[in-house]
Write a protein that holds these residues in place. Structure first.
Motif, mmCIF file in Angstrom:
data_model
loop_
_atom_site.group_PDB
_atom_site.id
_atom_site.type_symbol
_atom_site.label_atom_id
_atom_site.label_comp_id
_atom_site.label_asym_id
_atom_site.label_seq_id
_atom_site.Cartn_x
_atom_site.Cartn_y
_atom_site.Cartn_z
ATOM 1 N N CYS A 187 4.312 -0.674 -5.535
ATOM 2 C CA CYS A 187 3.032 0.016 -5.526
ATOM 3 C C CYS A 187 3.247 1.491 -5.219
ATOM 4 C CB CYS A 187 2.081 -0.600 -4.486
ATOM 5 S SG CYS A 187 1.688 -2.337 -4.789
ATOM 6 N N ILE A 188 2.488 2.348 -5.905
ATOM 7 C CA ILE A 188 2.486 3.778 -5.634
ATOM 8 C C ILE A 188 1.034 4.229 -5.501
ATOM 9 C CG2 ILE A 188 4.635 4.152 -6.890
ATOM 10 C CD1 ILE A 188 2.921 5.314 -9.180
ATOM 11 N N PHE A 189 0.838 5.438 -5.005
ATOM 12 C CA PHE A 189 -0.517 5.950 -4.855
ATOM 13 C C PHE A 189 -1.169 6.131 -6.225
ATOM 14 C CE2 PHE A 189 1.478 7.662 -0.899
ATOM 15 C CZ PHE A 189 0.774 6.848 -0.028
ATOM 16 N N GLU A 190 -2.446 5.844 -6.315
ATOM 17 C CA GLU A 190 -3.180 5.968 -7.571
ATOM 18 C C GLU A 190 -3.189 7.406 -8.069
ATOM 19 O OE1 GLU A 190 -4.995 4.656 -10.863
ATOM 20 O OE2 GLU A 190 -4.495 3.306 -9.206
ATOM 21 N N ASN B 133 0.824 -1.212 0.000
ATOM 22 C CA ASN B 133 0.000 0.000 0.000
ATOM 23 C C ASN B 133 0.853 1.256 0.000
ATOM 24 O OD1 ASN B 133 1.027 -0.146 2.561
ATOM 25 N ND2 ASN B 133 -0.948 -0.058 3.611
ATOM 26 N N ASN B 134 2.142 1.124 -0.377
ATOM 27 C CA ASN B 134 3.090 2.242 -0.448
ATOM 28 C C ASN B 134 3.332 2.882 0.908
ATOM 29 O OD1 ASN B 134 4.917 3.854 -1.811
ATOM 30 N ND2 ASN B 134 3.420 5.416 -2.329
ATOM 31 N N GLN C 117 -2.951 -2.865 -2.862
ATOM 32 C CA GLN C 117 -4.175 -2.574 -2.138
ATOM 33 C C GLN C 117 -4.997 -1.539 -2.907
ATOM 34 O OE1 GLN C 117 -5.150 -4.202 0.426
ATOM 35 N NE2 GLN C 117 -3.280 -5.281 1.015
ATOM 36 N N PRO C 118 -6.330 -1.487 -2.683
ATOM 37 C CA PRO C 118 -7.161 -0.486 -3.371
ATOM 38 C C PRO C 118 -6.632 0.920 -3.127
ATOM 39 C CG PRO C 118 -8.535 -2.117 -2.265
ATOM 40 C CD PRO C 118 -7.124 -2.396 -1.832
ATOM 41 N N GLY C 119 -6.682 1.736 -4.197
ATOM 42 C CA GLY C 119 -6.167 3.093 -4.114
ATOM 43 C C GLY C 119 -4.709 3.209 -4.488
#
Length: 527
Positions: free
Chosen positions: A419-422, A390-391, A408-410
């Motif tokens: 993973c990075i923020f959407e 989830n970053n 994770q979602p978002g």
């Protein structure tokens, strides 16, 4: 000091975060971990980061470095990490030597990290842990130990070779470290012959060259098959291009080799490639045994040399075509393959056809299994699945953000399994190492261009409004003129218009009402 435009807002209660934003990241938690940007990957160039560990009056802040690798320059004038305040002024650090513990009795510590715009990008950065508290304590928490001066420190810091207590009480009564292995007799990079009482050292070019250069042949042990093309039918195996263990090719002809993998099993094949391709060399991977364009999975070039390539077929057949240019400086590739769900000897399955992991990969801080089975029941960092990918790094070693097959979602999934923020997707800045967050964007335009376009459109809109106003004003004036002609006349004006015109001078003379005038034209009724 110039700061990064990217802002990262730390979630409440989270003390493990590598923040590089326009605002100083404040850490008010009693214990926490701070790490360089992109950790555990190499830190990027041209970043400025700051952290503030804020304690109470009379508290002592102790910092212990777990990892440290900052590009070294003369007097640390290039990339550096600065800690302040200290008794002797600022403490600027660089290099790869682990710094000694940093102890501040002022109740606060500022940390500044800087990397130059032309930094090499080959250094990993740093990871440190901190704890704050008062001296003279009589007891500590269950996962801590009490120093001789009454300071509480994490139990993992005891007997680690670092004096975090300040009085060396954490390094007393420690068992001696294991005896280091005797260093090899051969220089680094060379190939030693392991035969008893042998001191022969071979150059790396003789490793796996097809000839027994060591008397016992150890230089040819564990070598992959370097035949130029072959049909492989095992459930697993390895193969390499003929030039993988050799020096630069001197052949004037193009090298062209094909391998066909046929496991006789309906399950897909997982192929992993270690690439050392030269400019102009290419590696074509096909789904099936037919090397046709419609079956092409991927074409790899020297641009893919930075990291291993992982490809998967739709069934138990796959083919590989390697083409190298004459005098190519590259060394081809080394490949391993296996049936999906089938593990090599000595490996353990992840379960549900999710791959395998070796004993060496067990509890190493990386999630080699998508489910994290290889990191279950490990003492380092027990993290639940909902807190992974989830970053937001919660484990000190960042293992909860490594090898993320799903996010994770978002969050957005990078091609490098991070993973990075959407919200960072298609924002004009590459946040993924491979730039996958800026691909296939509807408008991948820099912010400055967007701002200029918006200002230009606003000016054009203002000019258009002015032009429309002028046009409407002109139309109103024209309409008023037309209405002046179309307005109905009053009764007096109508009587005046319909009134008969008075007689002319000629008519009056003809009627004898006025005397005649000389040379006056005679009245003619037809005129």
């Amino acid at each position: 000091m110039a700061w990064s435009e990217k802002m990262f807002q730390k979630p409440a209660g989270l003390s493990i975060c590598a923040g590089c934003s326009e605002r100083v990241e404040v850490h008010s938690e009693r214990r926490g971990v701070i790490y360089s940007p992109s950790w555990p990957l190499n830190y990027p160039a041209g970043v400025n980061c700051s952290w503030h560990i804020q304690g109470g009056q009379g508290e002592v802040i102790t910092i212990s470095f777990r990892n440290f690798d900052v590009a070294e320059a003369g007097r640390c004038l290039g990339d550096w990490l600065l800690l302040t305040p200290t008794k002797t002024g600022d403490s600027r650090l660089c290099g790869s030597m682990l710094p000694p513990p940093f102890i501040s009795t002022r109740g606060r510590v500022w940390l500044y990290f800087h990397s130059q715009a032309n930094s090499s990008g080959q250094s990993q950065g740093f990871r440190l842990s901190y704890i704050r508290g008062h001296l003279g304590q009589s007891s500590c928490q269950s996962d801590e130990f009490l120093c001789g001066n009454g300071k509480c420190l994490p139990r993992s810091w005891k007997c680690n070779g670092q004096d975090e207590c300040g009085d060396a009480s954490d390094e007393r009564s420690c068992s001696p470290p294991p005896t280091e292995a005797r260093p090899g007799l051969c220089p680094p990079g060379s190939v030693p012959c392991t035969e008893a009482q042998s001191t022969r050292c071979l150059p790396p070019a003789l490793r796996c060259n097809g000839a027994r250069d060591c008397p016992d042949g150890t230089d040819e042990h564990g070598c992959p098959d370097t035949t130029c093309g072959k049909r492989l039918r095992n459930f697993y195996g390895s193969f390499a291009s003929p030039d993988f263990f050799r020096a630069n090719r001197s052949s004037v002809a193009e090298l062209r080799c094909s391998w066909w993998l046929d496991t006789q099993d309906p399950k897909p094949i997982v192929l992993q490639l270690d690439l050392q391709l030269g400019p102009g060399d290419s590696l074509h991977v096909y789904d099936g045994l037919l090397q046709r364009a419609e079956h092409l999975l991927q074409v790899l070039s020297h641009h893919n040399n930075r990291r291993p390539a992982l490809l998967e077929s739709s069934r138990g057949q796959m083919s590989v075509l390697y083409m190298a240019q004459p005098h190519s400086p590259g060394h081809g590739f080394n490949a391993t393959y296996q049936v999906k769900g089938y593990c090599f000897p000595g490996e353990r399955p992840c379960g549900s056809d999710q791959g395998c992991y070796s004993e060496r990969q067990r509890c190493d801080g990386y999630w080699h299994c998508p489910s994290g089975r290889d990191e279950e029941a490990c003492p380092t960092c027990p993290t639940e699945t909902s807190e992974r990918c989830n970053n937001q790094k919660r484990c000190p070693d960042g293992s909860d953000e490594k090898n993320c097959y799903n996010c994770q979602p978002g969050n957005f999934h990078c091609g490098t399994n991070l993973c990075i923020f959407e919200t960072w997707r298609c924002d004009g800045q590459e946040d993924c190492l491979d730039g996958s967050d800026e691909r296939d964007c509807l408008a991948a335009v820099p912010r400055k261009v967007i701002t200029a376009a918006l200002i230009g459109s606003l000016v054009c809109s203002l000019l258009l409004v002015i032009a429309l106003g002028c046009a409407l004003k002109l139309h109103s004036l024209r309409s008023r003129e037309y209405r002046a002609f179309e307005t109905q006349m009053t009764r007096m004006e109508a009587d005046f218009v319909q009134r008969e015109a008075p007689p002319s001078y000629g008519q009056l003379i003809a009627q004898g009402l006025i005397p005649p005038v000389e040379d006056f034209p005679v009245y003619n009724p037809t005129q």
